[in-house]
Enzyme design. Sequence first.
Site, PDB file in Angstrom:
ATOM      1  N   ASP A  28      43.115  39.985  29.162  1.00 43.88           N
ATOM      2  CA  ASP A  28      43.022  38.649  29.763  1.00 43.88           C
ATOM      3  C   ASP A  28      41.796  38.594  30.667  1.00 43.88           C
ATOM      4  O   ASP A  28      41.860  38.171  31.816  1.00 43.88           O
ATOM      5  CB  ASP A  28      44.292  38.339  30.554  1.00 43.88           C
ATOM      6  N   TYR A  54      45.916  45.475  48.486  1.00 40.13           N
ATOM      7  CA  TYR A  54      45.006  44.372  48.793  1.00 40.13           C
ATOM      8  C   TYR A  54      43.567  44.848  48.715  1.00 40.13           C
ATOM      9  O   TYR A  54      43.167  45.785  49.407  1.00 40.13           O
ATOM     10  CB  TYR A  54      45.288  43.816  50.189  1.00 40.13           C
ATOM     11  N   LEU A  55      42.791  44.201  47.858  1.00 35.16           N
ATOM     12  CA  LEU A  55      41.371  44.506  47.701  1.00 35.16           C
ATOM     13  C   LEU A  55      40.600  43.208  47.928  1.00 35.16           C
ATOM     14  O   LEU A  55      40.544  42.357  47.039  1.00 35.16           O
ATOM     15  CB  LEU A  55      41.082  45.061  46.298  1.00 35.16           C
TER      16      LEU A  55
END
Length: 298
Positions: free
Chosen positions: A195, A93-94
């Site tokens: 992307d 998680y950032l």
Amino acid sequence: MWASIREQLSLVLGYSFTIKDKQTLDGGNISHVYLISDGIEQYVVKTNSRDFLVQYLAEEHSLSSLHHTHTLTVPKVILTGQTKSHAFIVLQYLPTTPLRAEQTSYQLGQQLAQLHQWGEQKQYGYDDDNFIGATPQPNTWTNKWHQFFAEQRIGWQLQLLKERGIELVDIDQFVALIKQRLANHHPKPALLHGDLWQGNVGETETGAVCYDPACYWGDRECDIAMTELFGGFPQSFYAGYQSIWPLHQHYEQRRPIYHLYHVMNHCYLFGGEYLVQAQALIDEIHHNHSLCVDSSTK
């Protein structure tokens, strides 16, 4: 599902992880995305149907490829797996906010240029096929760039659209045209994010973070072209990129071709206005080709 994810995550972490808090995150329209915590550590979990495992494994491969370069910052993959009913991927998680700060954008541009300079590869493609959004993306190794992009990007998307009853142009003729337009362009194969649009980038206290790559080795201009679509990037990003590796003077001539791939993919996934945009790009490419032919005969 969650009991199985907790058990598998505990095995990877080496201690009993208890999910004390679970929040739903905005993760687009493909997967369900959650933030889980045991009160100390936090992780992002994406879930989908069980047969979606191949997509998560492709995402893990791309994230691992980028992490190995030590250029772009991407979340680490903690675990990819399945329960009896679902596939899932657990990520570092950032916490991020939208990319806005000029200095952060400038540094991201530099980091992308450094990614594109990293490594040595003689062919275009990737070890595995992967996905651009939810769309399969073929990556068969190919020696010539014009062949790779014309067939495995433009021709592939045109065929997918045709199978849905959308015929924008004669596929064989247009693929031949793209080959002709790119025939004299021989870029150094660069590892691409693949992307790189506004929604796949965030800003932290320590710099920019990139998500959801669809990596392959190709023309670095493809990454730059995509950053110009779907919201665009701050101008400082491009200044940062140019400070490390300036773009070729003829990039603008190829840009509509590289834009077309992603616009057609959005047309395939969402329809609507993207159909009009795709047709406009095809018309522009035809027009530009006519100009090139006319100038060559003078």
